[in-house]
Each structure stands twice: as C-alpha cells, then as structure tokens.
Motif scaffolding. Sequence first.
Motif, PDB file in Angstrom:
ATOM      1  N   VAL A   1       0.840  -1.202   0.000  1.00 32.95           N
ATOM      2  CA  VAL A   1       0.000   0.000   0.000  1.00 32.95           C
ATOM      3  C   VAL A   1       0.878   1.256   0.000  1.00 32.95           C
ATOM      4  CG1 VAL A   1      -1.863   1.244   1.173  1.00 32.95           C
ATOM      5  CG2 VAL A   1      -1.779  -1.247   1.298  1.00 32.95           C
ATOM      6  N   HIS A   2       1.910   1.261   0.820  1.00 30.60           N
ATOM      7  CA  HIS A   2       2.813   2.422   0.881  1.00 30.60           C
ATOM      8  C   HIS A   2       4.266   1.971   0.964  1.00 30.60           C
ATOM      9  CE1 HIS A   2      -0.124   5.551   1.908  1.00 30.60           C
ATOM     10  NE2 HIS A   2      -0.647   4.748   2.810  1.00 30.60           N
ATOM     11  N   VAL A   3       5.127   2.742   0.340  1.00 30.54           N
ATOM     12  CA  VAL A   3       6.556   2.658   0.643  1.00 30.54           C
ATOM     13  C   VAL A   3       6.951   4.081   1.009  1.00 30.54           C
ATOM     14  CG1 VAL A   3       8.867   2.105  -0.186  1.00 30.54           C
ATOM     15  CG2 VAL A   3       6.902   0.836  -1.064  1.00 30.54           C
ATOM     16  N   ILE A   4       7.219   4.304   2.283  1.00 34.28           N
ATOM     17  CA  ILE A   4       7.484   5.669   2.742  1.00 34.28           C
ATOM     18  C   ILE A   4       8.942   5.790   3.167  1.00 34.28           C
ATOM     19  CG2 ILE A   4       6.876   7.372   4.516  1.00 34.28           C
ATOM     20  CD1 ILE A   4       4.120   5.869   4.570  1.00 34.28           C
ATOM     21  N   PRO A   5       9.671   6.729   2.566  1.00 33.18           N
ATOM     22  CA  PRO A   5      11.077   6.876   2.962  1.00 33.18           C
ATOM     23  C   PRO A   5      11.176   7.402   4.391  1.00 33.18           C
ATOM     24  CG  PRO A   5      10.445   8.613   1.425  1.00 33.18           C
ATOM     25  CD  PRO A   5       9.262   7.712   1.553  1.00 33.18           C
ATOM     26  N   ARG A   6      11.986   6.727   5.219  1.00 34.27           N
ATOM     27  CA  ARG A   6      12.196   7.217   6.594  1.00 34.27           C
ATOM     28  C   ARG A   6      13.427   8.110   6.625  1.00 34.27           C
ATOM     29  NH1 ARG A   6      10.896   5.815  10.965  1.00 34.27           N
ATOM     30  NH2 ARG A   6      12.950   5.352  11.754  1.00 34.27           N
ATOM     31  N   GLN A   7      14.473   7.658   5.956  1.00 30.72           N
ATOM     32  CA  GLN A   7      15.649   8.511   5.818  1.00 30.72           C
ATOM     33  C   GLN A   7      16.523   7.972   4.701  1.00 30.72           C
ATOM     34  OE1 GLN A   7      18.720   8.525   8.706  1.00 30.72           O
ATOM     35  NE2 GLN A   7      18.544   6.362   9.240  1.00 30.72           N
ATOM     36  N   PHE A   8      17.337   8.853   4.133  1.00 32.37           N
ATOM     37  CA  PHE A   8      18.290   8.433   3.117  1.00 32.37           C
ATOM     38  C   PHE A   8      19.685   8.441   3.729  1.00 32.37           C
ATOM     39  CE2 PHE A   8      14.664  10.025   0.800  1.00 32.37           C
ATOM     40  CZ  PHE A   8      14.515   9.084  -0.212  1.00 32.37           C
ATOM     41  N   VAL A   9      20.535   7.591   3.175  1.00 33.19           N
ATOM     42  CA  VAL A   9      21.922   7.510   3.624  1.00 33.19           C
ATOM     43  C   VAL A   9      22.799   7.661   2.385  1.00 33.19           C
ATOM     44  CG1 VAL A   9      23.631   6.091   4.834  1.00 33.19           C
ATOM     45  CG2 VAL A   9      21.196   5.880   5.433  1.00 33.19           C
ATOM     46  N   VAL A  10      23.683   8.648   2.402  1.00 35.92           N
ATOM     47  CA  VAL A  10      24.577   8.876   1.260  1.00 35.92           C
ATOM     48  C   VAL A  10      26.004   8.596   1.699  1.00 35.92           C
ATOM     49  CG1 VAL A  10      25.438  10.551  -0.413  1.00 35.92           C
ATOM     50  CG2 VAL A  10      23.023  10.610   0.262  1.00 35.92           C
ATOM     51  N   ASP A  11      26.603   7.569   1.099  1.00 31.93           N
ATOM     52  CA  ASP A  11      27.978   7.158   1.439  1.00 31.93           C
ATOM     53  C   ASP A  11      28.155   7.053   2.949  1.00 31.93           C
ATOM     54  OD1 ASP A  11      28.402   7.204  -1.247  1.00 31.93           O
ATOM     55  OD2 ASP A  11      29.571   9.059  -1.267  1.00 31.93           O
ATOM     56  N   GLY A  12      27.179   6.433   3.597  1.00 35.80           N
ATOM     57  CA  GLY A  12      27.292   6.187   5.034  1.00 35.80           C
ATOM     58  C   GLY A  12      26.813   7.332   5.919  1.00 35.80           C
ATOM     59  N   ASN A  13      26.501   8.494   5.350  1.00 36.43           N
ATOM     60  CA  ASN A  13      25.989   9.599   6.167  1.00 36.43           C
ATOM     61  C   ASN A  13      24.471   9.503   6.246  1.00 36.43           C
ATOM     62  OD1 ASN A  13      28.555  10.921   6.519  1.00 36.43           O
ATOM     63  ND2 ASN A  13      28.394  11.418   4.337  1.00 36.43           N
ATOM     64  N   ASP A  14      23.964   9.314   7.460  1.00 34.37           N
ATOM     65  CA  ASP A  14      22.519   9.077   7.562  1.00 34.37           C
ATOM     66  C   ASP A  14      21.763  10.347   7.958  1.00 34.37           C
ATOM     67  OD1 ASP A  14      23.250   9.295  10.169  1.00 34.37           O
ATOM     68  OD2 ASP A  14      22.647   7.270  10.759  1.00 34.37           O
ATOM     69  N   GLY A  15      20.457  10.197   8.109  1.00 31.79           N
ATOM     70  CA  GLY A  15      19.627  11.310   8.554  1.00 31.79           C
ATOM     71  C   GLY A  15      19.272  12.282   7.440  1.00 31.79           C
ATOM     72  N   ILE A  16      19.409  11.877   6.193  1.00 37.02           N
ATOM     73  CA  ILE A  16      19.131  12.800   5.085  1.00 37.02           C
ATOM     74  C   ILE A  16      17.671  12.688   4.648  1.00 37.02           C
ATOM     75  CG2 ILE A  16      19.734  13.348   2.672  1.00 37.02           C
ATOM     76  CD1 ILE A  16      22.598  12.245   3.466  1.00 37.02           C
ATOM     77  N   ARG A  17      17.009  13.828   4.586  1.00 31.57           N
ATOM     78  CA  ARG A  17      15.582  13.826   4.212  1.00 31.57           C
ATOM     79  C   ARG A  17      15.407  13.817   2.698  1.00 31.57           C
ATOM     80  NH1 ARG A  17      12.617  15.914   8.883  1.00 31.57           N
ATOM     81  NH2 ARG A  17      13.115  14.256  10.336  1.00 31.57           N
ATOM     82  N   ASP A  18      16.214  14.647   1.990  1.00 33.13           N
ATOM     83  CA  ASP A  18      16.088  14.725   0.536  1.00 33.13           C
ATOM     84  C   ASP A  18      17.479  14.795  -0.088  1.00 33.13           C
ATOM     85  OD1 ASP A  18      15.430  15.085  -2.051  1.00 33.13           O
ATOM     86  OD2 ASP A  18      14.372  16.993  -1.791  1.00 33.13           O
ATOM     87  N   PRO A  19      17.910  13.698  -0.695  1.00 32.11           N
ATOM     88  CA  PRO A  19      19.297  13.642  -1.184  1.00 32.11           C
ATOM     89  C   PRO A  19      19.504  14.262  -2.569  1.00 32.11           C
ATOM     90  CG  PRO A  19      18.241  11.524  -1.508  1.00 32.11           C
ATOM     91  CD  PRO A  19      17.202  12.419  -0.880  1.00 32.11           C
ATOM     92  N   VAL A  20      18.432  14.664  -3.245  1.00 34.47           N
ATOM     93  CA  VAL A  20      18.577  15.156  -4.618  1.00 34.47           C
ATOM     94  C   VAL A  20      19.495  16.384  -4.642  1.00 34.47           C
ATOM     95  CG1 VAL A  20      17.365  16.165  -6.610  1.00 34.47           C
ATOM     96  CG2 VAL A  20      16.354  14.246  -5.377  1.00 34.47           C
ATOM     97  N   GLY A  21      20.493  16.331  -5.542  1.00 38.92           N
ATOM     98  CA  GLY A  21      21.426  17.454  -5.653  1.00 38.92           C
ATOM     99  C   GLY A  21      22.701  17.253  -4.860  1.00 38.92           C
ATOM    100  N   MET A  22      22.682  16.256  -3.921  1.00 35.83           N
ATOM    101  CA  MET A  22      23.904  15.994  -3.142  1.00 35.83           C
ATOM    102  C   MET A  22      24.870  15.170  -3.990  1.00 35.83           C
ATOM    103  SD  MET A  22      22.263  15.056   0.554  1.00 35.83           S
ATOM    104  CE  MET A  22      23.789  15.079   1.442  1.00 35.83           C
ATOM    105  N   LEU A  23      26.109  15.091  -3.547  1.00 38.77           N
ATOM    106  CA  LEU A  23      27.089  14.267  -4.243  1.00 38.77           C
ATOM    107  C   LEU A  23      27.294  12.977  -3.468  1.00 38.77           C
ATOM    108  CD1 LEU A  23      29.838  16.861  -5.233  1.00 38.77           C
ATOM    109  CD2 LEU A  23      27.978  15.945  -6.637  1.00 38.77           C
ATOM    110  N   GLY A  24      27.451  11.873  -4.212  1.00 36.96           N
ATOM    111  CA  GLY A  24      27.698  10.602  -3.537  1.00 36.96           C
ATOM    112  C   GLY A  24      27.874   9.484  -4.529  1.00 36.96           C
ATOM    113  N   VAL A  25      28.295   8.332  -3.988  1.00 37.14           N
ATOM    114  CA  VAL A  25      28.516   7.155  -4.825  1.00 37.14           C
ATOM    115  C   VAL A  25      27.445   6.116  -4.526  1.00 37.14           C
ATOM    116  CG1 VAL A  25      30.127   5.269  -5.310  1.00 37.14           C
ATOM    117  CG2 VAL A  25      30.999   7.581  -4.860  1.00 37.14           C
ATOM    118  N   ARG A  26      27.112   6.016  -3.235  1.00 35.00           N
ATOM    119  CA  ARG A  26      26.203   4.969  -2.809  1.00 35.00           C
ATOM    120  C   ARG A  26      25.002   5.631  -2.113  1.00 35.00           C
ATOM    121  NH1 ARG A  26      26.786  -0.444  -0.369  1.00 35.00           N
ATOM    122  NH2 ARG A  26      25.511  -0.513   1.523  1.00 35.00           N
ATOM    123  N   LEU A  27      23.808   5.326  -2.633  1.00 31.02           N
ATOM    124  CA  LEU A  27      22.590   5.897  -2.058  1.00 31.02           C
ATOM    125  C   LEU A  27      21.762   4.773  -1.428  1.00 31.02           C
ATOM    126  CD1 LEU A  27      20.538   8.270  -1.722  1.00 31.02           C
ATOM    127  CD2 LEU A  27      19.626   7.646  -3.966  1.00 31.02           C
TER     128      LEU A  27
END
Length: 409
Positions: free
Chosen positions: A127-153
């Motif tokens: 019914v839902h897939v809701i993002p709780r948080q994103f992690v960019v190259d091991g850095n957590d707590g990200i709400r919206d990663p668009v525009g950030m730099l990284g290798v692993r999302l």
Amino acid sequence: MGRRNLILGVDVGTTKVAAVVGEPLEDGRTSVVGVGTSASRGIRKGVVVDIEATVRAVAEAVEKAERMAGARIRSAYVAIAGSHLGSTNNRGVVAVAREDREITAQDVERVMEAARVVSIPPDREIVHVIPRQFVVDGNDGIRDPVGMLGVRLEVEAHIVTGSITSIQNLLRSVYRAGLEVEEVVVSSLASAEAVLLPAEKDLGAVVMDLGGGTCDLAVFSGGSLFFTSTLPVGGEHITGDVAVGLRTPIPQAEKIKVERGLARAELASEAAMVDIPSLAGQEPRQVSERVLAEIIYPRVQEIFSLVGREIKRSGFPGLIPGGVVVTGGAAQLRGLTDVGAAELGLPVRLGVPEEVCGLDDIVGNPAFSTGVGLLRYAARARGEAAAGGRTSGARSALSRLAAWLKEMI
Ligand SMILES: Nc1ncnc2c1ncn2[C@@H]1O[C@H](COP(=O)(O)OP(=O)(O)OP(=O)(O)O)[C@@H](O)[C@H]1O
Ligand SMILES: [Mg+2]
C-alpha cells in the motif's frame, strides 16, 4: 470544477462514512469547505463486508460534501484500515548513476524501487513505501538527497502491506459510487497528518485513532513513520458492555455512553443519576454515574493494554517521549486519556485536527481526524510531486491495481 485546488478525502469507517472537501492554503493550513457523513452499514472492523451498502453510503456522504462545497470532485483520496494491514521496515541500496556523482530524482526513484523488494505472500499487496531517511555514502539522517554528491545511495523505508481482497473491495465500492481513486492512504497515517505536531513526530509519538470498530495505530520516530497496525477494538465494544451491564438495547446504551459515559469512576459522583429508558413492561430505572463508569472502565483499560502490547511489538526503543495522541470519535469519552496515561505510563492527550480552518463541526472534532488528514496528506503529496518529489514510485503498485480493477468493472 477545477477552479480551485479542491481535494476530496473519503474515510469509510465502521460507524460512518465521512467525505471531506478542502483546499490547501498558502500558509500551510487546510481550509475545509465541505463535509458529508452517512451511516456506515457495510463495514465490519474497518473492512468492507457488503459492497452495495458501502457504495450507497459513500455516494451519499460525497454528495452531501459536494453540495456544501458547491463543487463536484470526481477523484478521491481514500483511507484504508483493518487488521489485514501489516507493516515492516526495509532498506534499498543503489549506486549513483551520474558520472559526476550528483544524485538525481531518478536515483531516488530507483532506490525506492529497491526498497520495495520484500517477499510478501501472493494474496497481499504493497500500500505504501514511505522513505524514513536516506543515507549517502554512510551519512545518515538525510531527508532529501537530490542534488547531493555521492557514490552509494541507501534508503530506509517503511512498507505497509494489505490483503488484496480487502483493498479491492474498498476500491470497488468507491468506483461504483462514481469516483476515481487518486491514492489509498492507511488511516492511521492520515489521522497522524491531522493531529500530530511536528515536535511530537521528531521526539517519537504514537497516534491512536479509536473509532467505532477499530483502533488504528501509527508510531513515529525521528520525524517519520516507523510502525502501523490496526486492532479490532473500538467504541462499539464499550457500547456493548454498557448494553450488557445495564441490560438495555444497543441504541439506548450508545446514547447513555455518549451523553453520560465516563472511563474513570473517580471522576463520577455517586449522586449523579443516569436514566435508563424503560422498555415495554419494565419499570423506569436509574443508575449512578459511578456504576456506569465501573462498567466502562475495564474495557478502556483493556484497549490501552492492547495498545501497550502493540507499542512493544513495534520495537520502538525505550520510552516514547512524545507520548500517545488519542483521536477518533471514541476518544471523546470523558476520562479516557487519564486511564490511558495510567495504563501505559506515558503522557496521553486528546488529538483533534490541527491546522485546519473552516467548518466548526470539523475543526475540533476527533471523529474527522482521518478525513481531514487525507486532505493534508494529499496537499503534501501534491507539493512534493510539484517539486519533483518521490511519491510516484510509492504509488505505482496500487495505481496498477486500480487500473486493472477499473477494467474489471
Ligand atoms: N462523546 C462521545 N463519547 C464517547 N464515545 C463517543 C462520543 N462520540 C462518539 N463516540 C463513539 O465514537 C465511535 C465512532 O467513532 P468514529 O466516527 O471515529 O468511527 P469510524 O471512523 O466510523 O470507525 P472506525 O475508524 O473504527 O472504522 C462510536 O463508537 C461512538 O460511540
Ligand atoms: Mg475511523
């Protein structure tokens, strides 16, 4: 039609169907311009058991709301409840696609797709897939990663699943009432949108929507949804106890509960008497408020003890600093929050739709939290979609199901 940015929310509850029409305002509030209710007869414990009766109830409620709003709205956000709903948390991982390592909306879509790969039985649907948080190259707590730099999302997502049959029967009822379905939203999540304060979401809090036949729960932690579930208990059970305890039919028991009911004997006075309407061949009777409270208390305590067990099952670590926010029609029972606080050992408050304006009978009324919450959910989803957001991936499974169903009808 189409003049204003109107949204229609349909909450098919166990006791009532509520249709709410509203408009998101610039200041973030929601203006409610139409509401319609009808008595619900085809729903048991949050699930459609009689399609014809449900179609009629939905059509009636929507027609009333549209008449009040002075507009026709042909597509709706629809709330879903029932103990068939289940939830789990999952992770998704992808490599960032672009050479220059900038994260794009497509990467977010792909990582959300990756997170929805969970094994579910063939009779269930996401019914839902809701993002709780994103992690960019091991850095957590990200709400919206668009525009950030990284290798692993990576994403941590909350996934809600439900029985295909139950979802289909609800969708079918709404279609047959002449509406399109924009999105299906878990009721507890909708209620939370209406009653939870941002600070409570961040601290960790539980929303408990106590309706007629169900108790919908949503646990938030770190600002996002962590656990959802529906318990098959509600105000009807309290009414049933009053009917048995006072030996009076259900409609009378319901009236006595709503007008004079109390969840705590300490709040009752021995001297205040409650009339019990006499049946044919019976003498009129009276009981004290205290006796009435003593009938009601054990059920309310039991409901909170079940809620406490669910909170434990949710795996929320430690205490819940934001406490429990109780809403839904049955939350209006006097003394209910006191019993909850004692039983759970947590702060418990009554929640009513916040950040809404317009119709008086809605603004302070906990029975409309789900309906109003649908409007707030929709306003947010539309805002995110307009900002190139990530709701599309989360919707796709149900949209597919919806399209398929429409072909069947
Ligand atoms: N003042 C009141 N005091 C106590 N209970 C009340 C009061 N007003 C309404 N209720 C109870 O609230 C319940 C209905 O709540 P609500 O309208 O939220 O249910 P629903 O959304 O139709 O059902 P559900 O969410 O379980 O599918 C009924 O059991 C009713 O007795
Ligand atoms: Mg409800």
